[in-house]
Design a protein around this motif. Structure first.
Motif, short mmCIF file in Angstrom:
data_model
loop_
_atom_site.label_atom_id
_atom_site.label_comp_id
_atom_site.label_asym_id
_atom_site.label_seq_id
_atom_site.Cartn_x
_atom_site.Cartn_y
_atom_site.Cartn_z
N ARG A 140 57.01 22.73 1.08
CA ARG A 140 55.96 21.73 0.85
C ARG A 140 56.20 20.98 -0.45
N ALA A 141 56.73 21.66 -1.46
CA ALA A 141 57.03 21.00 -2.74
C ALA A 141 58.09 19.92 -2.53
N ALA A 142 59.12 20.24 -1.74
CA ALA A 142 60.17 19.25 -1.48
C ALA A 142 59.60 18.05 -0.72
N GLU A 143 58.74 18.32 0.27
CA GLU A 143 58.14 17.22 1.04
C GLU A 143 57.19 16.40 0.18
N ALA A 144 56.48 17.06 -0.72
CA ALA A 144 55.58 16.33 -1.63
C ALA A 144 56.39 15.40 -2.54
N ALA A 145 57.52 15.89 -3.01
CA ALA A 145 58.40 15.03 -3.82
C ALA A 145 58.94 13.88 -2.97
#
Length: 245
Positions: A140-145
């Motif tokens: 989710r952190a990668a997608e948020a970025a």
């Protein structure tokens, strides 16, 4: 002029009249029966014809199934590095907390650097939630970025610092630090990491992996065919070169 008496029908004429009437009634009943049967058969023909047409359409759709649902069909939501239009498509189902995925990360990075113009590298999330407590959060952190145009930069930082955050109870703080180092809007990143849209994206990747038989990470598909994980960088490059040719 005929007299009244001469106009009276005889017994024989009456019998003949009754027989003719009876025959007419029988013929009428036969015609009605035939019409009813014709109607029934017309309905049967229409139903059978409709079913045949429907099955033919279904068969046509089924024959297109392997293409429509092939693992290497790229969707608008896929995270892609290299040439999106390339004929050679490499798909990885991966878990950010998986040590083996961390080992393959620099190999894939080198492959996309060397063959980026000739391949489309597609990264899909397959967090092993039962054994990797922070894997889904990392995805989710990668997608948020990615919502701020920095998916691949965050993807690299997460893998390169895998040992730092993997077993931490407050892994989100590490991802927030990475976001800050990338110059992302911090408040937006913190909000986006918990968005339903992003959770659904990660889960959609995971579910697609299950449909294609993924049961471990990393799992690679090259042009729709599952690979036995290459044992070295050179072996992986050779496989890619062969596919491009």
């Amino acid at each position: 002029m005929e007299t009244q008496q001469s106009q009276q029908p005889t017994n024989q004429e009456r019998r003949e009249s009754r027989q003719e009437k009876k025959l007419d009634e029988q013929q009428s009943r036969k015609k009605i029966k035939i019409l009813k049967l014709s109607g029934v058969w017309l309905v049967v023909i229409l139903v059978v014809g409709g079913l045949t047409w429907g099955l033919a359409r279904l068969s046509n759709r089924s024959s297109a199934g392997p293409i429509a649902f092939s693992v290497n069909v790229v969707s608008a939501s896929d995270q892609i590095e290299g040439n999106r239009e390339a004929e050679t498509v490499l798909v990885e189902y991966s878990d950010f907390q998986c040590p083996a995925c961390g080992v393959y990360h620099p190999i894939i990075k080198q492959i996309t650097k060397e063959f980026g113009g000739d391949i489309a590298f597609v990264y899909r999330h397959f967090p092993l939630r039962q054994i990797h407590q922070n894997a889904e959060l990392a995805a989710r952190a990668a997608e948020a970025a990615g919502k701020q145009g920095k998916f691949w930069e965050m993807h690299g930082l997460i893998f390169e610092n895998q040992k730092e955050w993997s077993n931490q109870r407050k892994a989100k703080e590490f991802f927030e630090q990475y976001a800050e180092s990338l110059g992302l809007n911090a408040s937006q990143f913190k909000a986006d990491i918990d968005l339903r849209e992003i959770k659904d994206k990660v889960n959609a990747d995971y579910q697609s992996g299950l449909r294609f038989g993924v049961d471990a990470t990393p799992t690679f598909f090259l042009n729709g065919e599952r690979l036995q994980n290459p044992r070295s960088s050179e072996e992986f490059k050779s496989i890619i070169q062969t596919a491009i040719k």
